[in-house]
Design a protein around this motif. Structure first.
Motif, mmCIF file in Angstrom:
data_model
loop_
_atom_site.group_PDB
_atom_site.id
_atom_site.type_symbol
_atom_site.label_atom_id
_atom_site.label_comp_id
_atom_site.label_asym_id
_atom_site.label_seq_id
_atom_site.Cartn_x
_atom_site.Cartn_y
_atom_site.Cartn_z
ATOM 1 N N MET A 92 37.079 42.814 24.271
ATOM 2 C CA MET A 92 38.408 43.427 24.233
ATOM 3 C C MET A 92 39.474 42.348 24.082
ATOM 4 S SD MET A 92 38.283 46.395 27.133
ATOM 5 C CE MET A 92 39.849 47.044 26.601
ATOM 6 N N LYS A 93 40.495 42.678 23.317
ATOM 7 C CA LYS A 93 41.616 41.772 23.099
ATOM 8 C C LYS A 93 42.817 42.333 23.856
ATOM 9 C CE LYS A 93 43.772 39.270 19.267
ATOM 10 N NZ LYS A 93 43.804 39.159 17.782
ATOM 11 N N ILE A 94 43.286 41.581 24.854
ATOM 12 C CA ILE A 94 44.292 42.078 25.798
ATOM 13 C C ILE A 94 45.484 41.136 25.810
ATOM 14 C CG2 ILE A 94 44.730 42.644 28.222
ATOM 15 C CD1 ILE A 94 41.663 43.117 28.471
ATOM 16 N N LEU A 95 46.678 41.712 25.907
ATOM 17 C CA LEU A 95 47.910 40.927 25.972
ATOM 18 C C LEU A 95 48.698 41.316 27.212
ATOM 19 C CD1 LEU A 95 50.047 39.010 24.594
ATOM 20 C CD2 LEU A 95 51.031 41.084 23.601
ATOM 21 N N PHE A 96 49.075 40.318 28.010
ATOM 22 C CA PHE A 96 49.940 40.539 29.167
ATOM 23 C C PHE A 96 51.317 39.960 28.890
ATOM 24 C CE2 PHE A 96 46.434 40.526 32.686
ATOM 25 C CZ PHE A 96 45.981 41.750 32.222
ATOM 26 N N ILE A 97 52.339 40.744 29.201
ATOM 27 C CA ILE A 97 53.706 40.215 29.235
ATOM 28 C C ILE A 97 53.933 39.798 30.681
ATOM 29 C CG2 ILE A 97 56.150 40.696 28.847
ATOM 30 C CD1 ILE A 97 55.212 42.992 26.972
ATOM 31 N N GLY A 98 53.940 38.501 30.919
ATOM 32 C CA GLY A 98 53.894 37.962 32.272
ATOM 33 C C GLY A 98 52.515 37.365 32.488
ATOM 34 N N GLY A 99 51.855 37.781 33.563
ATOM 35 C CA GLY A 99 50.470 37.365 33.768
ATOM 36 C C GLY A 99 50.263 36.311 34.831
ATOM 37 N N THR A 100 51.368 35.778 35.422
ATOM 38 C CA THR A 100 51.213 34.758 36.464
ATOM 39 C C THR A 100 51.959 35.131 37.748
ATOM 40 O OG1 THR A 100 53.113 33.506 35.601
ATOM 41 C CG2 THR A 100 50.925 32.900 34.769
ATOM 42 N N GLY A 101 52.378 36.384 37.872
ATOM 43 C CA GLY A 101 53.139 36.831 39.035
ATOM 44 C C GLY A 101 52.252 37.278 40.179
ATOM 45 N N THR A 102 52.891 37.837 41.200
ATOM 46 C CA THR A 102 52.176 38.265 42.399
ATOM 47 C C THR A 102 51.056 39.243 42.072
ATOM 48 O OG1 THR A 102 54.106 37.933 43.818
ATOM 49 C CG2 THR A 102 52.423 39.459 44.616
ATOM 50 N N ILE A 103 51.350 40.259 41.299
ATOM 51 C CA ILE A 103 50.351 41.266 40.963
ATOM 52 C C ILE A 103 49.414 40.775 39.868
ATOM 53 C CG2 ILE A 103 50.053 43.528 39.859
ATOM 54 C CD1 ILE A 103 52.440 44.532 41.381
ATOM 55 N N SER A 104 49.987 40.173 38.827
ATOM 56 C CA SER A 104 49.215 39.898 37.617
ATOM 57 C C SER A 104 48.310 38.684 37.708
ATOM 58 C CB SER A 104 50.157 39.741 36.428
ATOM 59 O OG SER A 104 51.089 38.700 36.649
ATOM 60 N N SER A 105 48.608 37.718 38.584
ATOM 61 C CA SER A 105 47.829 36.479 38.598
ATOM 62 C C SER A 105 46.352 36.730 38.900
ATOM 63 C CB SER A 105 48.426 35.480 39.597
ATOM 64 O OG SER A 105 48.488 36.036 40.903
ATOM 65 N N ALA A 106 46.062 37.634 39.829
ATOM 66 C CA ALA A 106 44.670 37.934 40.169
ATOM 67 C C ALA A 106 43.970 38.656 39.019
ATOM 68 C CB ALA A 106 44.595 38.778 41.435
ATOM 69 N N ILE A 107 44.691 39.512 38.317
ATOM 70 C CA ILE A 107 44.107 40.203 37.161
ATOM 71 C C ILE A 107 43.766 39.196 36.079
ATOM 72 C CG2 ILE A 107 44.430 42.036 35.471
ATOM 73 C CD1 ILE A 107 46.622 43.185 37.336
ATOM 74 N N THR A 108 44.679 38.253 35.845
ATOM 75 C CA THR A 108 44.433 37.207 34.859
ATOM 76 C C THR A 108 43.178 36.422 35.206
ATOM 77 O OG1 THR A 108 46.779 36.985 34.283
ATOM 78 C CG2 THR A 108 45.377 35.080 33.862
ATOM 79 N N ARG A 109 43.039 36.022 36.464
ATOM 80 C CA ARG A 109 41.869 35.239 36.871
ATOM 81 C C ARG A 109 40.579 36.030 36.713
ATOM 82 N NH1 ARG A 109 45.420 33.717 41.167
ATOM 83 N NH2 ARG A 109 44.388 35.184 42.582
ATOM 84 N N GLN A 110 40.602 37.311 37.105
ATOM 85 C CA GLN A 110 39.376 38.105 37.030
ATOM 86 C C GLN A 110 38.980 38.400 35.585
ATOM 87 O OE1 GLN A 110 39.288 41.509 39.730
ATOM 88 N NE2 GLN A 110 40.265 40.324 41.354
ATOM 89 N N LEU A 111 39.951 38.665 34.720
ATOM 90 C CA LEU A 111 39.633 38.894 33.312
ATOM 91 C C LEU A 111 39.129 37.620 32.646
ATOM 92 C CD1 LEU A 111 42.512 41.258 32.094
ATOM 93 C CD2 LEU A 111 40.099 41.831 32.415
ATOM 94 N N ALA A 112 39.650 36.473 33.084
ATOM 95 C CA ALA A 112 39.234 35.189 32.501
ATOM 96 C C ALA A 112 37.756 34.919 32.756
ATOM 97 C CB ALA A 112 40.081 34.060 33.063
ATOM 98 N N GLU A 113 37.188 35.534 33.795
ATOM 99 C CA GLU A 113 35.773 35.335 34.119
ATOM 100 C C GLU A 113 34.845 36.205 33.281
ATOM 101 O OE1 GLU A 113 35.617 36.201 38.246
ATOM 102 O OE2 GLU A 113 36.705 34.384 38.863
ATOM 103 N N ARG A 114 35.414 37.137 32.531
ATOM 104 C CA ARG A 114 34.598 38.072 31.754
ATOM 105 C C ARG A 114 34.371 37.543 30.342
ATOM 106 N NH1 ARG A 114 36.154 44.187 33.294
ATOM 107 N NH2 ARG A 114 35.147 44.426 31.270
ATOM 108 N N LYS A 115 33.154 37.697 29.855
ATOM 109 C CA LYS A 115 32.823 37.211 28.518
ATOM 110 C C LYS A 115 33.174 38.219 27.430
ATOM 111 C CE LYS A 115 29.097 34.212 30.181
ATOM 112 N NZ LYS A 115 29.955 33.025 30.128
ATOM 113 N N ASP A 116 33.473 39.472 27.832
ATOM 114 C CA ASP A 116 33.789 40.504 26.847
ATOM 115 C C ASP A 116 35.288 40.667 26.641
ATOM 116 O OD1 ASP A 116 34.399 41.533 29.323
ATOM 117 O OD2 ASP A 116 33.596 43.537 28.915
#
Length: 339
Positions: A1-25
């Motif tokens: 999947m190709k995903i785009l975040f506007i932001g991505g390093t804030g309180t809510i989004s930082s954990a999502i960014t880290r968890q998605l970064a661990e996925r190979k898909d």
């Protein structure tokens, strides 16, 4: 999947960014100003841009298509209109971070579902979120714009301990008062109900909605199932610091009348935290059957306190807020002494 975040390093989004970064898909892109580049995993691509410079962003995204776009920093309708122009026909899903503060205060029932009315006369922030939701659902109904609305409540991370009342510089001054043995102001009698959600738990529910066909045209709230009183919350913070909690109870309405600079007490209290709420997340669990929260507030608070104490740059003092607290306590104590 190709995903785009506007932001991505804030309180809510930082954990999502880290968890998605661990996925190979998953191939994840972030649009932001690059001020927290050191916090972004190496395999996440950053498009350095100011999202408010629409022409520059459009140029940098030229020819790109996405399975999902999420805006974590959209607060007013004009920003959502910009996103609509940028991403209409360019994404299979657009996820918008709204807020549980948009729900009616007080609601007809303290148990909150996605069907609870959206109205908040106390907080402009919440009214703007409602206006953004209304626009997005209008585009979904009229043209099939593939929106999914997310309503978080009080989500926290390692950078700040969540408390009910603080000044413009965040929660550190409240922790500092606890460490110094000073009284800490708690709104009301401290017995109203609230929910704290660690951002790592929030991320699990959020990721389960990405690319989920059941999520298009729907709104979801993502919270922990753990419900606490504010007395329990502050006691947990004090325990994590290893100190005694010395609470000082003050009416929420009174606090709203004399709010400190840089903090909207009417919105944050009367429009949000002073009202008991219990969130029913069964709709999310139907869409994401394996969703569950793993981090209790006691555990999450211990982690956050440990991190803050180890990072002096997060210990932002607020003398104005400290003096404001002392003045309130002094004035009310003097008034009590007259009776």
């Amino acid at each position: 999947m190709k995903i785009l975040f506007i932001g991505g390093t804030g309180t809510i989004s930082s954990a999502i960014t880290r968890q998605l970064a661990e996925r190979k898909d998953c191939q994840l892109y972030l649009i932001n100003r690059g001020t927290r580049a050191n916090e972004v995993p190496a395999n996440v691509k950053t498009i350095v841009a100011d999202i408010n410079d629409e022409a520059d962003v459009a140029k940098k995204l030229e020819g790109m298509m996405f399975d999902c776009v999420c805006d974590f920093i959209g607060f007013v309708p004009e920003q959502i209109e910009r996103d609509h122009r940028l991403f209409k026909g360019r994404t299979r899903q657009y996820m918008y971070i709204s807020s549980a503060s948009a729900y009616a205060k007080p609601a007809n029932n303290y148990i909150i579902t996605e069907g609870t009315s959206l109205v908040n006369p106390h907080w402009e922030y919440s009214r703007n979120k409602i206006a953004c939701e209304n626009l997005l659902m209008k585009w979904y109904r009229e043209e099939g714009f593939p929106v999914t609305i997310i309503r978080p409540s009080h989500t926290y991370c390692e950078r700040s301990v969540p408390v009910g009342i603080h000044g413009a510089n965040g929660s550190w001054q409240v922790l500092k008062r606890m460490l110094e043995g000073k009284k800490v102001i708690i709104h009301g009698d401290g017995e109203s109900l609230w929910t704290m959600t660690h951002n790592e738990d929030f991320a699990r529910g959020f990721i389960g909605l990405i690319g989920n066909p059941h999520a298009i045209g729907e709104a979801y709230q993502i919270m922990s199932d753990e419900t606490l009183t504010w007395n329990q919350i502050y006691k947990t913070v004090a325990d994590a610091l290893g100190v005694e909690l010395k609470p000082y109870y003050v009416s929420s309405a009174f606090l709203a009348d004399i709010e400190p600079n840089g903090y909207d007490m009417e919105g944050n209290l009367l429009g949000d935290k002073a009202v008991s709420v219990v969130f029913d997340c069964s709709k999310l669990k139907r869409a994401v059957p394996d969703f569950t929260t793993h981090i209790s507030f006691a555990e999450g608070c211990r982690r956050t306190v440990k991190h803050i104490l180890a990072h002096p740059e997060l210990q932002r003092e607020d003398k104005e807020f400290d003096e404001w607290c002392d003045k309130i306590i002094s004035v009310l104590d003097e008034a009590k002494a007259k009776f």
